[in-house]
Write a protein that holds these residues in place. Structure first.
Motif, PDB file in Angstrom:
ATOM      1  N   PRO A 216       0.782  -1.252   0.000  1.00  0.00           N
ATOM      2  CA  PRO A 216       0.000   0.000   0.000  1.00  0.00           C
ATOM      3  C   PRO A 216       0.810   1.298   0.000  1.00  0.00           C
ATOM      4  N   ARG A 217       2.109   1.244   0.353  1.00  0.00           N
ATOM      5  CA  ARG A 217       2.839   2.499   0.598  1.00  0.00           C
ATOM      6  C   ARG A 217       2.814   3.476  -0.574  1.00  0.00           C
ATOM      7  N   PRO A 218       3.094   3.037  -1.814  1.00  0.00           N
ATOM      8  CA  PRO A 218       3.070   4.016  -2.920  1.00  0.00           C
ATOM      9  C   PRO A 218       1.703   4.668  -3.111  1.00  0.00           C
ATOM     10  N   PHE A 219       0.656   3.966  -2.677  1.00  0.00           N
ATOM     11  CA  PHE A 219      -0.705   4.512  -2.817  1.00  0.00           C
ATOM     12  C   PHE A 219      -0.912   5.685  -1.864  1.00  0.00           C
ATOM     13  N   LEU A 220      -0.396   5.509  -0.643  1.00  0.00           N
ATOM     14  CA  LEU A 220      -0.514   6.608   0.329  1.00  0.00           C
ATOM     15  C   LEU A 220       0.340   7.785  -0.126  1.00  0.00           C
ATOM     16  N   ARG A 221       1.509   7.479  -0.654  1.00  0.00           N
ATOM     17  CA  ARG A 221       2.417   8.568  -1.055  1.00  0.00           C
ATOM     18  C   ARG A 221       1.828   9.356  -2.226  1.00  0.00           C
ATOM     19  N   THR A 222       1.512   8.668  -3.320  1.00  0.00           N
ATOM     20  CA  THR A 222       1.052   9.406  -4.503  1.00  0.00           C
ATOM     21  C   THR A 222      -0.365   9.939  -4.315  1.00  0.00           C
ATOM     22  N   ASN A 223      -1.273   9.069  -3.871  1.00  0.00           N
ATOM     23  CA  ASN A 223      -2.682   9.467  -3.884  1.00  0.00           C
ATOM     24  C   ASN A 223      -3.007  10.475  -2.777  1.00  0.00           C
ATOM     25  N   VAL A 224      -2.343  10.329  -1.629  1.00  0.00           N
ATOM     26  CA  VAL A 224      -2.646  11.243  -0.521  1.00  0.00           C
ATOM     27  C   VAL A 224      -1.632  12.394  -0.503  1.00  0.00           C
ATOM     28  N   GLU A 225      -0.349  12.040  -0.330  1.00  0.00           N
ATOM     29  CA  GLU A 225       0.653  13.108  -0.230  1.00  0.00           C
ATOM     30  C   GLU A 225       0.781  13.873  -1.558  1.00  0.00           C
ATOM     31  N   GLY A 226       0.712  13.139  -2.666  1.00  0.00           N
ATOM     32  CA  GLY A 226       0.810  13.795  -3.983  1.00  0.00           C
ATOM     33  C   GLY A 226      -0.343  14.768  -4.207  1.00  0.00           C
ATOM     34  N   THR A 227      -1.546  14.355  -3.816  1.00  0.00           N
ATOM     35  CA  THR A 227      -2.704  15.251  -3.973  1.00  0.00           C
ATOM     36  C   THR A 227      -2.565  16.462  -3.049  1.00  0.00           C
ATOM     37  N   PHE A 228      -2.072  16.224  -1.849  1.00  0.00           N
ATOM     38  CA  PHE A 228      -1.834  17.333  -0.903  1.00  0.00           C
ATOM     39  C   PHE A 228      -0.846  18.341  -1.521  1.00  0.00           C
ATOM     40  N   ASN A 229       0.246  17.823  -2.095  1.00  0.00           N
ATOM     41  CA  ASN A 229       1.231  18.733  -2.716  1.00  0.00           C
ATOM     42  C   ASN A 229       0.595  19.550  -3.842  1.00  0.00           C
ATOM     43  N   LEU A 230      -0.233  18.886  -4.608  1.00  0.00           N
ATOM     44  CA  LEU A 230      -0.889  19.578  -5.731  1.00  0.00           C
ATOM     45  C   LEU A 230      -1.820  20.673  -5.209  1.00  0.00           C
ATOM     46  N   LEU A 231      -2.556  20.363  -4.154  1.00  0.00           N
ATOM     47  CA  LEU A 231      -3.468  21.360  -3.567  1.00  0.00           C
ATOM     48  C   LEU A 231      -2.688  22.573  -3.061  1.00  0.00           C
ATOM     49  N   GLU A 232      -1.556  22.300  -2.414  1.00  0.00           N
ATOM     50  CA  GLU A 232      -0.755  23.414  -1.893  1.00  0.00           C
ATOM     51  C   GLU A 232      -0.179  24.265  -3.031  1.00  0.00           C
ATOM     52  N   ALA A 233       0.232  23.598  -4.107  1.00  0.00           N
ATOM     53  CA  ALA A 233       0.766  24.351  -5.259  1.00  0.00           C
ATOM     54  C   ALA A 233      -0.339  25.198  -5.901  1.00  0.00           C
ATOM     55  N   CYS A 234      -1.546  24.650  -5.976  1.00  0.00           N
ATOM     56  CA  CYS A 234      -2.686  25.400  -6.537  1.00  0.00           C
ATOM     57  C   CYS A 234      -3.003  26.610  -5.657  1.00  0.00           C
ATOM     58  N   ARG A 235      -2.989  26.390  -4.343  1.00  0.00           N
ATOM     59  CA  ARG A 235      -3.312  27.469  -3.401  1.00  0.00           C
ATOM     60  C   ARG A 235      -2.291  28.601  -3.522  1.00  0.00           C
ATOM     61  N   GLU A 236      -1.036  28.200  -3.706  1.00  0.00           N
ATOM     62  CA  GLU A 236       0.034  29.201  -3.827  1.00  0.00           C
ATOM     63  C   GLU A 236      -0.115  29.997  -5.132  1.00  0.00           C
ATOM     64  N   LEU A 237      -0.458  29.277  -6.214  1.00  0.00           N
ATOM     65  CA  LEU A 237      -0.553  29.936  -7.527  1.00  0.00           C
ATOM     66  C   LEU A 237      -1.812  30.790  -7.651  1.00  0.00           C
ATOM     67  N   TRP A 238      -2.871  30.367  -6.986  1.00  0.00           N
ATOM     68  CA  TRP A 238      -4.163  31.051  -7.134  1.00  0.00           C
ATOM     69  C   TRP A 238      -4.630  31.588  -5.766  1.00  0.00           C
ATOM     70  N   PRO A 239      -3.956  32.584  -5.200  1.00  0.00           N
ATOM     71  CA  PRO A 239      -4.283  33.027  -3.834  1.00  0.00           C
ATOM     72  C   PRO A 239      -5.698  33.584  -3.705  1.00  0.00           C
ATOM     73  N   SER A 240      -6.256  34.094  -4.812  1.00  0.00           N
ATOM     74  CA  SER A 240      -7.621  34.636  -4.714  1.00  0.00           C
ATOM     75  C   SER A 240      -8.630  33.739  -5.414  1.00  0.00           C
ATOM     76  N   GLY A 241      -8.322  32.452  -5.513  1.00  0.00           N
ATOM     77  CA  GLY A 241      -9.272  31.501  -6.095  1.00  0.00           C
ATOM     78  C   GLY A 241      -9.467  31.679  -7.589  1.00  0.00           C
ATOM     79  N   GLU A 242      -8.348  31.922  -8.325  1.00  0.00           N
ATOM     80  CA  GLU A 242      -8.472  32.214  -9.760  1.00  0.00           C
ATOM     81  C   GLU A 242      -8.707  30.983 -10.640  1.00  0.00           C
ATOM     82  N   GLY A 243      -8.097  29.855 -10.266  1.00  0.00           N
ATOM     83  CA  GLY A 243      -8.053  28.724 -11.209  1.00  0.00           C
ATOM     84  C   GLY A 243      -9.121  27.682 -10.952  1.00  0.00           C
ATOM     85  N   LEU A 244      -8.840  26.442 -11.403  1.00  0.00           N
ATOM     86  CA  LEU A 244      -9.748  25.313 -11.146  1.00  0.00           C
ATOM     87  C   LEU A 244      -8.928  24.034 -11.020  1.00  0.00           C
TER      88      LEU A 244
END
Ligand code: NAD
Ligand code: DAU
Length: 347
Positions: A94-122
Motif C-alpha cells: 500500500p505504501r506508494p498509494f498513500l504517497r502518490t494518492n494522498v501526499e501527492g494530492t496534498f502537494n498539488l493542492l498546496e501548489a494550486c493554493r500558492e498559484l491562485w491566492p484569490s481563487g483564480e483557477g480550477l
C-alpha cells in the motif's frame, strides 16, 4: 486556456489528451507525469511535436518539483488523474498509494493554493466510485452516498477526495470532483480485468476469475469518461461532485465469457477452447461485491450521456489490442523503461 494534466501518460489521462489536444488548438496542455510502470510514452506518440502540447516528467510527491512546474507553466486549470490505480497492487504493497494518492494530492493542492491566492483557477480531481465501498444486490451510488472504502487503494482515493473538498471549503480553492465507475478501452495497462483477459486469451493462458466471478462492475468506455470530465471542467458547478457511470452493470464471469466470444470471432479461434481457459482462483481480500452509478446529476445538469454501449465498446477494445500488440509488448518488457531513460532521463 493553460491546462495542466497530471498522470497524462496513464490509461485515462492519455485517452483524455489524445482526444482533446488535437480538438482544442486554442488551449495549451502540459502533461505532468512521473512515468511509473503504468505509464507509456508510446500512448502519446501522436501528440509529440504539437505546438499546444508539452510533456514534463516530474513526481507529485516532490513538492519542490511541483512548485517549479507551476511557476514555469502557470496553469489556469489542473486536471488531476495521477494516482496509483490498481487495487491488487494496493493490497500487495500500500505504501506508494498513500504517497502518490494522498501526499501527492496534498502537494498539488498546496501548489494550486500558492498559484491562485484569490481563487483564480480550477482543480478538477478525478476519482473513483470505489470510495463508496460496496453495494448489495440493489441500489446505486449517488453523490450523497457515504464514503466506506474497502481497499488501501480506495481508502487512499477517499482521503484524496476529502483533502480536495477541505481545500475548497477552508481555503476557497475552486475544485470539482468526478467519481467514476470502471473504465475500459485502448491503452489500459494489462493488469486490469479486461486487457488482462484479452491478452491471456491471445496467448491461451488461464483466465483467472476471482471467487465465483459474481462480483458486478458498472463499465464505462474510457472516451465517455473523458468527455464527462471535459463537460464538468467547462460547465460543472464549482465545489460540486458528479458521479459518472455507464449504466452497464456486468458480472465478471459474463465479461470474461463475452471476451471469449469476441476474441473467437475476431481471430477465428474456437470459442469452446477459449472458455476452457476460465480458471477460478482465490478471491481478492475485501472484494467489493457490486458497483453501480446513479449518473442522473451529470446527465441532467450537463447533458452528458455515454455514447458507447458495452457491446460496441468491448469489440472496439478487443480490436485495438489485436492491432496494437507492439504497444502491449512495450509495456511488458523493459523496452519502454529504456526508452524513458534515453528520452526523458535528463528531464
Ligand atoms: P493509470 O495507473 O493507468 O495511470 C496513472 C498515471 O499516473 C501514470 O501515467 C503514472 O505514471 C502517473 N503517476 C503515478 N504516480 C505519480 C506521481 N507520484 N507523480 C506523477 N505522476 C504519477 O491510472 P488510470 O486508470 O488512468 O486512472 C487515472 C485516474 O482515474 C486515477 O486517479 C484513478 O483513481 C481514476 N479512476 C480510474 C478508473 C479506472 O477504471 N481505471 C475509474 C475511475 C477513476
Ligand atoms: O470502479 C473504479 C475502479 O475500477 C478504479 O478506481 C480502479 O482504478 C480500477 O482499477 C478499477 O478497479 P477494480 O478493482 O474494479 O478493477 P479490476 O480490473 O482490478 O477488477 C475488476 C473486477 O474483476 C473485480 O471484481 C476483480 C475482478 N478480477 C480482476 C482481475 C485483475 C478478476 O476476477 N480477475 C483478475 O485477474
Amino acid at each position: 486556456m493553460k491546462i495542466l494534466v497530471t498522470g497524462g501518460a496513464g490509461f485515462i489521462g492519455a485517452n483524455f489528451l489524445n482526444l482533446l489536444v488535437p480538438r482544442h488548438p486554442e488551449h495549451s496542455f502540459v502533461n505532468f507525469d512521473a512515468l511509473t510502470y503504468a505509464a507509456n510514452p508510446r500512448s502519446l506518440a501522436e501528440l509529440e511535436g504539437r505546438k499546444n502540447y508539452t510533456f514534463v516528467r516530474a513526481d507529485l510527491v516532490d513538492f519542490e518539483a511541483v512548485r517549479a512546474v507551476f511557476a514555469q507553466h502557470r496553469p489556469e486549470v489542473v486536471v488531476h488523474f495521477a494516482a496509483e490505480s490498481h487495487v491488487d497492487r494496493s493490497i500487495a504493497g500500500p505504501r506508494p498509494f498513500l504517497r502518490t494518492n494522498v501526499e501527492g494530492t496534498f502537494n498539488l493542492l498546496e501548489a494550486c493554493r500558492e498559484l491562485w491566492p484569490s481563487g483564480e483557477g480550477l482543480l478538477h480531481h478525478v476519482s473513483t466510485d470505489e470510495v463508496y465501498g460496496s453495494l448489495g444486490p440493489a441500489g446505486l451510488f449517488s453523490e450523497e452516498t457515504k464514503y466506506d472504502p474497502s481497499s488501501p487503494y480506495s481508502a487512499s482515493k477517499a482521503a484524496s477526495d476529502h483533502l480536495v473538498r477541505a481545500w475548497g471549503r477552508t481555503f476557497g480553492l475552486p475544485i470539482k470532483i468526478t467519481n467514476c465507475s470502471n473504465n475500459y478501452g485502448p491503452l489500459q495497462f494489462p493488469e486490469k480485468l479486461i486487457p488482462l483477459m484479452i491478452q491471456n486469451l491471445l496467448e491461451r493462458k488461464p483466465l483467472p476469475v476471482y471467487g465465483k466471478g459474481e462480483n458486478v462492475r458498472d463499465w464505462l468506455f474510457v472516451g465517455d469518461h473523458c468527455e464527462a470530465i471535459w463537460a464538468v471542467v467547462h460547465k460543472g458547478r464549482v465545489g460540486q461532485t458528479y458521479n459518472v457511470g455507464g449504466r452497464s452493470e456486468q458480472r465478471n464471469l459474463d465479461v470474461v465469457k463475452r471476451l471469449c466470444a469476441i476474441v473467437a470471432e475476431e481471430t477465428g479461434a474456437r470459442e469452446a477452447e477459449l472458455l476452457d481457459l476460465v480458471t477460478y482462483v482465490k478471491d481478492r481480500p475485501g472484494h467489493d461485491e457490486r458497483y453501480a452509478i446513479d449518473a442522473r446529476k451529470i446527465e441532467r445538469e450537463l447533458g452528458w450521456k455515454p455514447q458507447e454501449t458495452f457491446a460496441t465498446g468491448l469489440r472496439r477494445t478487443v480490436r485495438w489490442y489485436l492491432d496494437h500488440q507492439d504497444w502491449v509488448a512495450s509495456v511488458r518488457t523493459g523496452e519502454y523503461r529504456r526508452w524513458i531513460e534515453q528520452n526523458y532521463g535528463g528531464r
